[in-house]
Enzyme design. Structure first.
Site, PDB file in Angstrom:
ATOM      1  N   ARG A   1       0.783  -1.238  -0.098  1.00  0.00           N
ATOM      2  CA  ARG A   1      -0.103   0.045   0.032  1.00  0.00           C
ATOM      3  C   ARG A   1       0.846   1.260   0.172  1.00  0.00           C
ATOM      4  O   ARG A   1       2.058   1.274   0.492  1.00  0.00           O
ATOM      5  CB  ARG A   1      -1.082  -0.072   1.329  1.00  0.00           C
ATOM      6  CG  ARG A   1      -1.930   1.086   1.315  1.00  0.00           C
ATOM      7  CD  ARG A   1      -3.283   0.714   2.021  1.00  0.00           C
ATOM      8  NE  ARG A   1      -4.036   1.709   2.420  1.00  0.00           N
ATOM      9  CZ  ARG A   1      -5.140   2.167   1.441  1.00  0.00           C
ATOM     10  NH1 ARG A   1      -5.088   1.586   0.284  1.00  0.00           N
ATOM     11  NH2 ARG A   1      -5.897   3.115   1.996  1.00  0.00           N
TER      12      ARG A   1
ATOM     13  N   THR B   1     -10.253   1.672  -7.838  1.00  0.00           N
ATOM     14  CA  THR B   1      -9.657   0.290  -7.154  1.00  0.00           C
ATOM     15  C   THR B   1     -10.179  -0.717  -8.120  1.00  0.00           C
ATOM     16  O   THR B   1     -10.885  -0.601  -8.728  1.00  0.00           O
ATOM     17  CB  THR B   1     -10.447   0.179  -5.902  1.00  0.00           C
ATOM     18  OG1 THR B   1      -9.927   1.276  -5.005  1.00  0.00           O
ATOM     19  CG2 THR B   1      -9.864  -1.027  -5.119  1.00  0.00           C
TER      20      THR B   1
ATOM     21  N   ASN C   1      -7.020   5.088  -5.528  1.00  0.00           N
ATOM     22  CA  ASN C   1      -8.130   5.790  -4.694  1.00  0.00           C
ATOM     23  C   ASN C   1      -9.351   6.298  -5.557  1.00  0.00           C
ATOM     24  O   ASN C   1     -10.221   5.365  -5.733  1.00  0.00           O
ATOM     25  CB  ASN C   1      -7.403   6.370  -3.638  1.00  0.00           C
ATOM     26  CG  ASN C   1      -8.316   6.749  -2.681  1.00  0.00           C
ATOM     27  OD1 ASN C   1      -9.169   5.770  -2.220  1.00  0.00           O
ATOM     28  ND2 ASN C   1      -8.531   8.163  -2.148  1.00  0.00           N
TER      29      ASN C   1
ATOM     30  N   GLU D   1      -4.129   8.582  -2.505  1.00  0.00           N
ATOM     31  CA  GLU D   1      -4.489   7.588  -1.239  1.00  0.00           C
ATOM     32  C   GLU D   1      -4.252   8.371   0.011  1.00  0.00           C
ATOM     33  O   GLU D   1      -4.950   7.883   0.900  1.00  0.00           O
ATOM     34  CB  GLU D   1      -3.469   6.638  -1.482  1.00  0.00           C
ATOM     35  CG  GLU D   1      -3.836   5.123  -0.917  1.00  0.00           C
ATOM     36  CD  GLU D   1      -5.162   4.634  -1.752  1.00  0.00           C
ATOM     37  OE1 GLU D   1      -6.157   4.421  -1.457  1.00  0.00           O
ATOM     38  OE2 GLU D   1      -4.849   4.531  -3.049  1.00  0.00           O
TER      39      GLU D   1
ATOM     40  N   GLY E   1     -14.674  -0.248  -4.495  1.00  0.00           N
ATOM     41  CA  GLY E   1     -15.708   0.737  -4.300  1.00  0.00           C
ATOM     42  C   GLY E   1     -16.027   1.334  -2.770  1.00  0.00           C
ATOM     43  O   GLY E   1     -16.690   1.531  -2.365  1.00  0.00           O
TER      44      GLY E   1
HETATM   45  N1  GLY Z   1      -8.525   3.353  -1.801  1.00  0.00           N
HETATM   46  C1  GLY Z   1      -9.702   2.459  -1.218  1.00  0.00           C
HETATM   47  C2  GLY Z   1      -8.981   1.902  -0.184  1.00  0.00           C
HETATM   48  O1  GLY Z   1      -7.824   1.453   0.044  1.00  0.00           O
HETATM   49  O2  GLY Z   1     -10.008   1.391   0.443  1.00  0.00           O
END
Ligand code: GLY
Length: 601
Positions: free
Chosen positions: A124, A415, A435, A454, A507
């Site tokens: 991430r 996403t 994101n 993000e 989503g």
């Molecule tokens: N960007 C969506 C998530 O990581 O929840």
């Protein structure tokens, strides 16, 4: 699915339909909630069986046909599920550039059936070294009033995608990296056909450029090159020669092409800084993926063992909580089936508990204490489930497995989830993100890469909602090197040590509720992955206190409103890809909500 038999309606409806409007109220503490769905419908017709195509040797489910085919190409070439996942992930960067890509990050859950090993790879995005907890609170508001954690250089977290691909490759890959990159290069050079979902993303950019003229320079490359300045229709071919060149280089050089001395750190941070960001080359060079232990919850609905993503995902814990609450309370409610008012009410109240916990307690556990053990404690979860009643709804402030200390806590195209299973049962569930739609709207033109936004998944301004309307606690404030809380929920359910079903979605917070409902549909005996994915869904995220129903569930509205829910119709609850392992083969299913298409062989 293995060992799963179709569950027929076990009991008749228990009582007559609702009479009158029930007040919004809590159960009296200790009363155990109402024992049965005494006033809500529990019966429905058995769902129509929908065929699902089975494959003997391997299957890939993505939200983009060329990406599913890329994975199968690698499986056919002798690659394993991780090889296929790398090829699929890189092809998605090309064909869904508004959803995921090299400028973003993700989570990959891996299960090696032959050894029983499971691992969770966290690649991430992280907070840049020069951003602290008060960074966004102290920023001036841009001229047109947009949120700087959403667009432009200040929205960008340090990307983790290519370090993630290399980490997965070094741990599990078997084919040469250049082979794995080949399908993505082809898709970038020869191009891919625009579909309706792509056009919806273009429309979002058009509308943003209209409402925020100061974002026109920020979004210029995306608008000119990927949106064709708005003159674009279904079937048009998008080619990305710069991205193809860069992917070729990545195939030859590996991670050196990203963070090595001659990598792209200076290029990328130059773009970010030109648009007010604070990324430094060292942020790119120092980025580290994290291998984590998956959350393992045993004996879910009797015979499933769940492998779930741990923090900084919130999805693993939330899904585990809702599954346990449903398992605990469904029998006392007369075992209502999915699609009934009683089932929908119980699931909604369980979601409200889980999202309250998400808001209060969840964040990057490498930086703050997250009470994972208590949040997954079966006794605490069952006690929360016992507070649910069927003649009213819980008061907002009493939601949560761990009650109290509430902070006062919108939807995306940014996403993409895919799942892969190979002929040895090796399973990958992978969710990737930039994101928002086209992330920060910023691109690195020399390599054709879109930069994520993000940073908006952090609590950027304490007490205010993020892009998805989620309120989050101060535990999730930005801090150098920290990962923002995520809803991404790659999940694998095992039976007898073998994969039974894998699912995940896109989503925003609807990732969690969408994935959960597909898993529950399979657990309750939906005969095909396709039917489980296509079934209508609902969503509740605690705050705002609104129950959202897809069109197919609107028939339940009167009963649910009478029980005390505030109900709204919604266009869609997540986009979920799943693969179910049947006794006669693997059945992948891609969600029609995004126009995806699965593949296998
Ligand atoms: N960007 C969506 C998530 O990581 O929840």
């Amino acid at each position: 699915m293995r060992h799963v038999t179709f569950v027929l309606i076990a009991s008749l409806a228990l009582a007559s339909l609702m009479v009158g409007c029930m007040p919004s109220t809590d159960a009296t503490p200790g009363d155990g909630g109402s024992d049965a769905a005494s006033s809500l419908t529990t019966e429905r017709k058995a769902p129509a069986s929908r065929d699902g195509i089975r494959h003997a040797n391997g299957a890939v489910a993505t939200d983009s046909k060329p990406a599913s085919e890329a994975g199968v190409e690698i499986l056919k070439a002798g690659g394993n599920a991780v090889d296929a996942a790398i090829a699929t992930a890189l092809t998605l960067s090309v064909t869904r550039p508004y959803s995921c890509g090299i400028g973003g990050g993700g989570f990959m859950l891996i299960f090696v059936e032959q050894t029983g090993e499971s691992r969770a790879l966290d690649y991430r995005e992280t907070c840049p070294s020069r951003v602290g907890p008060n960074y966004y609170a102290n920023l001036p508001t841009p001229a047109s009033g947009y949120d700087p954690s959403l667009y432009g250089g200040r929205a960008v977290g340090i990307p983790g995608q290519l370090p993630g691909m290399i980490a997965a490759y070094e741990a599990f890959g078997t084919l040469p990296l250049e082979v794995l990159v080949a399908p993505a290069i082809r898709a970038a050079r020869a191009g891919f056909a625009v579909d309706a979902n792509y056009l919806a993303a273009v429309e979002k950019v058009r509308s943003l450029r209209k409402s925020h003229p100061d974002l026109r320079p920020t979004s210029r490359w995306v608008w000119d090159n990927l949106c064709r300045r708005g003159v674009i229709e279904v079937g048009d071919i998008i080619r990305q020669p710069k991205l193809a060149e860069y992917l070729e280089r990545f195939g030859r050089e590996g991670i050196a092409a990203w963070s090595g001395p001659d990598g792209i750190a200076a290029l990328l941070t130059g773009v970010d800084r030109a648009f007010d960001g604070v990324l430094r080359p060292r942020d790119i060079e120092d980025y580290k993926v994290v291998w984590r232990e998956p959350l393992v919850v045993k004996n879910v609905f009797g015979d499933y063992d769940a492998l779930l993503m741990p923090p900084p995902s919130s999805g693993g814990i939330a899904i585990a909580q809702v599954l346990a609450m449903m398992e605990h309370r469904l029998p006392s409610a007369g075992d209502p089936l999915p699609g009934t008012a009683a089932y929908s009410h119980l699931m909604t109240e369980s979601m409200r508990h889980a999202f309250a916990d998400r808001a209060r307690h969840l964040a990057d556990a490498d930086f703050v204490d997250v009470p994972v053990d208590r949040l997954l404690d079966r006794g605490l979860i069952e006690a929360a489930a016992d507070r649910i009643r069927f003649d009213g709804v819980l008061a907002t402030d009493s939601c949560g497995v761990i009650e109290g200390g509430s902070p006062d806590v919108l939807e995306d195209e940014g996403t993409s989830h895919f799942s892969v299973i190979d002929s040895n049962g090796m399973t990958v569930a992978c969710t990737q993100t930039i994101n928002g739609t086209f992330g920060s709207l910023l691109a690195v033109p020399e390599i054709g890469v879109i930069l994520n936004n993000e940073m908006n998944d952090f609590t950027t301004i304490p007490g205010e909602s993020n892009l998805f309307g989620l309120k989050q606690s101060d535990r999730n404030l930005p801090q150098s090197g920290k990962r923002p809380l995520s809803s991404m929920s790659p999940t694998i359910l095992l039976q007898d040590g073998r994969t039974s079903v894998t699912a995940g979605g896109s989503g925003g917070p609807r990732i969690i509720t969408g994935t959960l409902q597909v898993l529950l549909a399979v657990i309750h005996g939906e005969e095909t992955a396709r039917a489980a994915v296509e079934a209508s869904r609902l969503h509740h995220q605690w705050k705002p206190d609104i129950l959202r129903l897809e069109a197919g569930l609107l028939g339940l509205r009167p009963e649910l409103e009478a029980t005390g829910h505030v109900v709204e119709e919604t266009g869609g609850v997540g986009v979920v890809q799943a693969i179910v392992v049947h006794e006669d083969g693997l059945e992948p299913a891609s969600d029609p909500r995004k126009g995806g298409s699965a593949a296998g062989w």
